[in-house]
Design an enzyme around this catalytic site. Sequence first.
Site, PDB file in Angstrom:
ATOM      1  N   SER A   1      72.181 -68.605  43.345  1.00 21.41           N
ATOM      2  CA  SER A   1      73.302 -68.529  44.273  1.00 21.41           C
ATOM      3  C   SER A   1      73.318 -67.249  45.104  1.00 21.41           C
ATOM      4  O   SER A   1      73.039 -66.154  44.611  1.00 21.41           O
ATOM      5  CB  SER A   1      74.623 -68.626  43.497  1.00 21.41           C
ATOM      6  OG  SER A   1      75.717 -68.476  44.370  1.00 21.41           O
TER       7      SER A   1
ATOM      8  N   LYS B   1      83.000 -79.515  39.491  1.00 20.67           N
ATOM      9  CA  LYS B   1      84.074 -79.530  40.484  1.00 20.67           C
ATOM     10  C   LYS B   1      85.177 -80.542  40.183  1.00 20.67           C
ATOM     11  O   LYS B   1      86.331 -80.333  40.576  1.00 20.67           O
ATOM     12  CB  LYS B   1      83.501 -79.786  41.876  1.00 20.67           C
ATOM     13  CG  LYS B   1      82.671 -78.632  42.415  1.00 20.67           C
ATOM     14  CD  LYS B   1      82.205 -78.895  43.828  1.00 20.67           C
ATOM     15  CE  LYS B   1      81.430 -77.702  44.378  1.00 20.67           C
ATOM     16  NZ  LYS B   1      81.051 -77.897  45.783  1.00 20.67           N
TER      17      LYS B   1
END
Length: 294
Positions: free
Chosen positions: A22, A73
């Site tokens: 990331s 999520k």
Amino acid sequence: MAERIDGHTLLIGLMAYPIRHSMSPTMHNNAFAKLGLNYAYLAFEVTNETLPSAIESIRTLDMRGSNISMPNKQKVIPLLDKLDPAAKMVGAVNTIVNDDGVLTGYTTDGIGFMKALADEGLDIREHKMTLAGAGGAGTAIAVQAALDGVKEISIFNMHDATWANAERNVKLINEQTDCHATLHSLEDRDDFKREIQSSYIYTDSTGVGMKPLEDKTLVDDPSWFSSDQIVFDTVYAPRTTKLMKVARQAGLKHVYNGLGMMLEQGAAAFKLWTGEDMPVDYIHQILFSDDQDK
């Protein structure tokens, strides 16, 4: 970083798996430093199985909040105290804010997607989009695009655990927006090709193209594209995905990875945590200074 951390530093996390690739820690920590804010942002590899204890640690450690990415999520929602209206509509969360132990979930992915296109001078409103994927990011993109005025969305998905969510997305868009959405099976390659060829933009919101699938793409034939189309891959590591290579072979000028989306969704999350505007131009220079694959 060492000079900024002291006994008053507030921690913000990123919880996903895999996540070591990331760019979010680079983005947020540089933004904190630029504005002189006493926060630190770290990435944590968190799976669905370890998610409950990880979310509880936000309260236990008095963290300011966390970003949430695949595969968490949607799984995170029952673990939170409140949802922002947009997150409730999307049914997915990518940002958590901790206010004195009360955890509120937000979604900024869709905003980041539309803003990333606008930053490139592109307006997909009143056009048709073919979208692969109906997970957290795909749902946010579909809903935000529909709300912002995209005319038609053809959503393609595998017949897996996210198929029901894809059905929900189509129903939601058709009932609550002026956009017309349809659901298609990714197994039907002829249908997939037809829908892409009739679209102004093709967006891949799946994990195909990122590790460990970096040598894969859902579209491997350049003839599926025409030179006036837009191709947007939400993957940004590697910087140039297999899908992007195929699109460029077709002569497309507008081919993008997920860095711009990541930057703009991050800016929205940054505002939620700090109350300050992220220095986007400064962070853009850092994130886009190297065009080599990562």
